[in-house]
Design an enzyme around this catalytic site. Structure first.
Site, PDB file in Angstrom:
ATOM      1  N   HIS A   1       2.146  -2.154  -3.157  1.00 23.47           N
ATOM      2  CA  HIS A   1       3.478  -2.753  -3.293  1.00 23.47           C
ATOM      3  C   HIS A   1       4.257  -2.440  -4.561  1.00 23.47           C
ATOM      4  O   HIS A   1       5.446  -2.738  -4.621  1.00 23.47           O
ATOM      5  CB  HIS A   1       3.372  -4.274  -3.142  1.00 23.47           C
ATOM      6  CG  HIS A   1       2.766  -4.691  -1.840  1.00 23.47           C
ATOM      7  ND1 HIS A   1       3.376  -4.461  -0.627  1.00 23.47           N
ATOM      8  CD2 HIS A   1       1.583  -5.291  -1.559  1.00 23.47           C
ATOM      9  CE1 HIS A   1       2.592  -4.917   0.344  1.00 23.47           C
ATOM     10  NE2 HIS A   1       1.497  -5.415  -0.195  1.00 23.47           N
TER      11      HIS A   1
ATOM     12  N   HIS B   1      -1.126 -10.598  -2.654  1.00 25.70           N
ATOM     13  CA  HIS B   1      -0.605 -10.427  -1.296  1.00 25.70           C
ATOM     14  C   HIS B   1       0.912 -10.516  -1.326  1.00 25.70           C
ATOM     15  O   HIS B   1       1.474 -11.381  -1.987  1.00 25.70           O
ATOM     16  CB  HIS B   1      -1.202 -11.515  -0.391  1.00 25.70           C
ATOM     17  CG  HIS B   1      -0.475 -11.717   0.906  1.00 25.70           C
ATOM     18  ND1 HIS B   1      -0.551 -10.810   1.941  1.00 25.70           N
ATOM     19  CD2 HIS B   1       0.352 -12.701   1.325  1.00 25.70           C
ATOM     20  CE1 HIS B   1       0.212 -11.263   2.945  1.00 25.70           C
ATOM     21  NE2 HIS B   1       0.767 -12.405   2.591  1.00 25.70           N
TER      22      HIS B   1
END
Length: 124
Positions: free
Chosen positions: A12, A119
């Site tokens: 990410h 996450h």
């Protein structure tokens, strides 16, 4: 073994660019970050901010995660992100993605000591 925090960074974080460089960005990044190895990961978001700024979200607005867990946090400010979404014609191993740039608040789940993102939950 890759830690959850390291996996979050690999999947990410893209602090080196302020936004997606081209419409081909997702095709290149999803491949280079190993998200097309065993299958095509259907959806993924890259964040174009410093790691420190993204880690700081873990002490920002406490929100519920999509799965009902309570360890999620929403960024106070918007961040430069790129959404990668698999196209209809994409077929493993030739994974193909649509690149969409946006400025949104991010929601991440955090854990551990130090308390860091593990996450990517959503963008709003």
């Amino acid at each position: 073994k890759e830690t959850a925090a390291a996996k979050f960074e690999r999947q990410h974080m893209d602090s080196s660019t302020s936004s997606a460089s081209s419409s081909n960005y997702c095709n290149q990044m999803m491949k280079s970050r190993d998200m097309t190895k065993d299958r095509c990961k259907p959806v993924n978001t890259f964040v174009h901010z410093s790691l420190a700024b993204v880690z700081a979200v873990c002490s920002z607005k406490b929100v519920a995660c999509k799965b009902g867990z309570t360890b999620c946090y929403z960024s106070y400010s918007t961040m430069s992100i790129t959404b990668c979404r698999z196209t209809g014609s994409s077929k493993y191993p030739b994974c193909a993605y649509k690149t969409t740039z946006a400025z949104k608040h991010i929601i991440v789940a955090c854990z551990g000591b130090p308390y860091v993102p593990v996450h990517f939950b959503a963008s709003v």
